[in-house]
Design a protein around this motif. Structure first.
Motif, PDB file in Angstrom:
ATOM      1  N   CYS A   7       0.724  -1.357  -0.130  1.00 21.16           N
ATOM      2  CA  CYS A   7      -0.123   0.048  -0.063  1.00 21.16           C
ATOM      3  C   CYS A   7       0.706   1.461   0.115  1.00 21.16           C
ATOM      4  O   CYS A   7       1.882   1.502   0.812  1.00 21.16           O
ATOM      5  CB  CYS A   7      -0.850  -0.030   1.233  1.00 21.16           C
ATOM      6  N   ILE A   9      -0.529   4.438   0.227  1.00 21.89           N
ATOM      7  CA  ILE A   9      -1.159   5.501   0.444  1.00 21.89           C
ATOM      8  C   ILE A   9      -0.617   6.242   1.655  1.00 21.89           C
ATOM      9  O   ILE A   9      -0.698   7.619   1.731  1.00 21.89           O
ATOM     10  CB  ILE A   9      -2.389   5.227   0.850  1.00 21.89           C
ATOM     11  N   CYS A  10      -0.026   5.737   2.491  1.00 23.65           N
ATOM     12  CA  CYS A  10       0.979   6.421   3.719  1.00 23.65           C
ATOM     13  C   CYS A  10       2.024   5.562   3.986  1.00 23.65           C
ATOM     14  O   CYS A  10       2.563   4.577   3.359  1.00 23.65           O
ATOM     15  CB  CYS A  10      -0.198   6.246   4.970  1.00 23.65           C
ATOM     16  N   ASN A  12       3.514   4.072   6.311  1.00 27.13           N
ATOM     17  CA  ASN A  12       3.513   2.781   7.077  1.00 27.13           C
ATOM     18  C   ASN A  12       3.768   1.649   5.782  1.00 27.13           C
ATOM     19  O   ASN A  12       4.409   0.598   6.282  1.00 27.13           O
ATOM     20  CB  ASN A  12       2.089   2.224   7.505  1.00 27.13           C
ATOM     21  N   GLY A  13       3.456   1.737   4.519  1.00 25.63           N
ATOM     22  CA  GLY A  13       3.691   0.712   3.507  1.00 25.63           C
ATOM     23  C   GLY A  13       3.283  -0.804   3.859  1.00 25.63           C
ATOM     24  O   GLY A  13       4.088  -1.685   3.883  1.00 25.63           O
ATOM     25  N   CYS A  14       1.924  -0.879   4.340  1.00 29.87           N
ATOM     26  CA  CYS A  14       1.450  -2.290   4.537  1.00 29.87           C
ATOM     27  C   CYS A  14       1.581  -3.260   3.275  1.00 29.87           C
ATOM     28  O   CYS A  14       1.127  -2.727   2.392  1.00 29.87           O
ATOM     29  CB  CYS A  14       0.256  -2.307   5.182  1.00 29.87           C
ATOM     30  N   ALA A  31      -4.096  -5.138   5.669  1.00 32.00           N
ATOM     31  CA  ALA A  31      -4.160  -3.497   5.926  1.00 32.00           C
ATOM     32  C   ALA A  31      -4.663  -2.835   7.436  1.00 32.00           C
ATOM     33  O   ALA A  31      -5.316  -3.615   8.047  1.00 32.00           O
ATOM     34  CB  ALA A  31      -5.319  -3.218   5.038  1.00 32.00           C
ATOM     35  N   LEU A  32      -3.780  -2.100   7.742  1.00 30.61           N
ATOM     36  CA  LEU A  32      -3.923  -1.438   9.180  1.00 30.61           C
ATOM     37  C   LEU A  32      -5.155  -0.324   9.042  1.00 30.61           C
ATOM     38  O   LEU A  32      -5.727  -0.068  10.060  1.00 30.61           O
ATOM     39  CB  LEU A  32      -2.752  -0.709   9.627  1.00 30.61           C
ATOM     40  N   CYS A  33      -5.761  -0.025   7.852  1.00 26.32           N
ATOM     41  CA  CYS A  33      -6.934   0.871   7.905  1.00 26.32           C
ATOM     42  C   CYS A  33      -7.806   0.570   6.523  1.00 26.32           C
ATOM     43  O   CYS A  33      -7.164  -0.257   5.564  1.00 26.32           O
ATOM     44  CB  CYS A  33      -6.575   2.041   7.914  1.00 26.32           C
ATOM     45  N   ARG A  35      -8.661   2.704   4.087  1.00 25.08           N
ATOM     46  CA  ARG A  35      -7.799   3.281   2.821  1.00 25.08           C
ATOM     47  C   ARG A  35      -6.964   2.220   2.107  1.00 25.08           C
ATOM     48  O   ARG A  35      -7.042   2.223   0.804  1.00 25.08           O
ATOM     49  CB  ARG A  35      -6.964   4.453   3.360  1.00 25.08           C
ATOM     50  N   GLY A  36      -6.398   1.262   3.152  1.00 25.23           N
ATOM     51  CA  GLY A  36      -5.570   0.292   2.087  1.00 25.23           C
ATOM     52  C   GLY A  36      -6.351  -0.628   1.564  1.00 25.23           C
ATOM     53  O   GLY A  36      -6.076  -1.074   0.326  1.00 25.23           O
TER      54      GLY A  36
HETATM   55  S1  SF4 Z   1      -3.189   0.052   4.859  1.00 23.00           S
HETATM   56 FE1  SF4 Z   1      -3.485   2.204   5.824  1.00 23.00          FE
HETATM   57  S2  SF4 Z   1      -1.888   2.218   7.465  1.00 23.00           S
HETATM   58 FE2  SF4 Z   1      -1.313   0.665   6.030  1.00 23.00          FE
HETATM   59  S3  SF4 Z   1      -0.197   1.632   4.242  1.00 23.00           S
HETATM   60 FE3  SF4 Z   1      -2.340   1.927   3.735  1.00 23.00          FE
HETATM   61  S4  SF4 Z   1      -3.094   3.797   4.289  1.00 23.00           S
HETATM   62 FE4  SF4 Z   1      -1.380   3.338   5.335  1.00 23.00          FE
END
Ligand code: SF4
Length: 124
Positions: A7, A9-10, A12-14, A31-33, A35-36
Motif C-alpha cells: 500500500c 497511501i501512507c 506505513n507501507g503495509c 491492511a491497517l486501515c 484506505r489500504g
Molecule cells: S493500509 Fe492504511 S496504514 Fe497501511 S499503508 Fe495503507 S493507508 Fe497506510
C-alpha cells in the motif's frame, strides 16, 4: 487469483495480500486501515496512475517544460495520453500549474505544467 501489494497511501507501507476472482474481491489481509483496502480494490478493479512528461515550448529559454496529470488516469489509457502529450506545443512564457490541456481525452484530468519557462531573450 492472489497477489501481494504494498500500500502506497501512507508511509506505513503495509504489505497487503489480496484474493480475487474476475475482479471481484474475495479477501484482503494486512491492511491497517480502510484506505489500504480501498487502494488494493482499485488496483485490482481499475488501476490508475498519474503521469509526468515533457511538452515542447516555442520561443522559450529552454525547449521543454515538465508536465503532469492533475488526477490519476486509468492505467490502460496511459499510452493514449502519452501520444496526445507528444503532439503538444506551448508558447513561452509558461507559468507553473498552467493548464496545457483541459480534461485530456475526456478522462477528467488536466495536463498542467510543473515548471516556469521564461520567454527566450533575443539580443540584437
Ligand atoms: S493500509 Fe492504511 S496504514 Fe497501511 S499503508 Fe495503507 S493507508 Fe497506510
Amino acid at each position: 487469483m492472489n497477489k501481494q501489494i504494498t500500500c502506497i497511501i501512507c508511509p506505513n507501507g503495509c504489505e497487503l495480500s489480496v484474493e480475487w476472482e474476475e475482479k471481484s474481491i474475495k479477501n484482503i489481509n494486512g491492511a491497517l486501515c480502510k484506505r489500504g483496502e480501498e487502494y488494493v480494490t482499485q488496483e485490482i478493479q481499475n488501476p490508475k496512475r498519474t503521469i509526468a512528461s515533457l511538452v515542447k515550448v516555442n520561443n522559450g529559454e529552454i525547449p521543454l517544460v515538465s508536465v503532469r496529470t492533475t488526477k490519476a488516469i486509468p492505467k490502460e489509457k496511459i499510452f493514449d495520453v502519452m501520444e496526445e502529450i507528444k503532439k503538444l506545443e506551448v508558447n513561452a512564457p509558461v507559468k507553473i500549474n498552467q493548464v496545457i490541456v483541459k480534461n485530456i481525452l475526456g478522462l477528467g484530468s488536466d495536463i498542467i505544467s510543473t515548471k516556469f519557462v521564461e520567454k527566450e531573450q533575443v539580443t540584437i
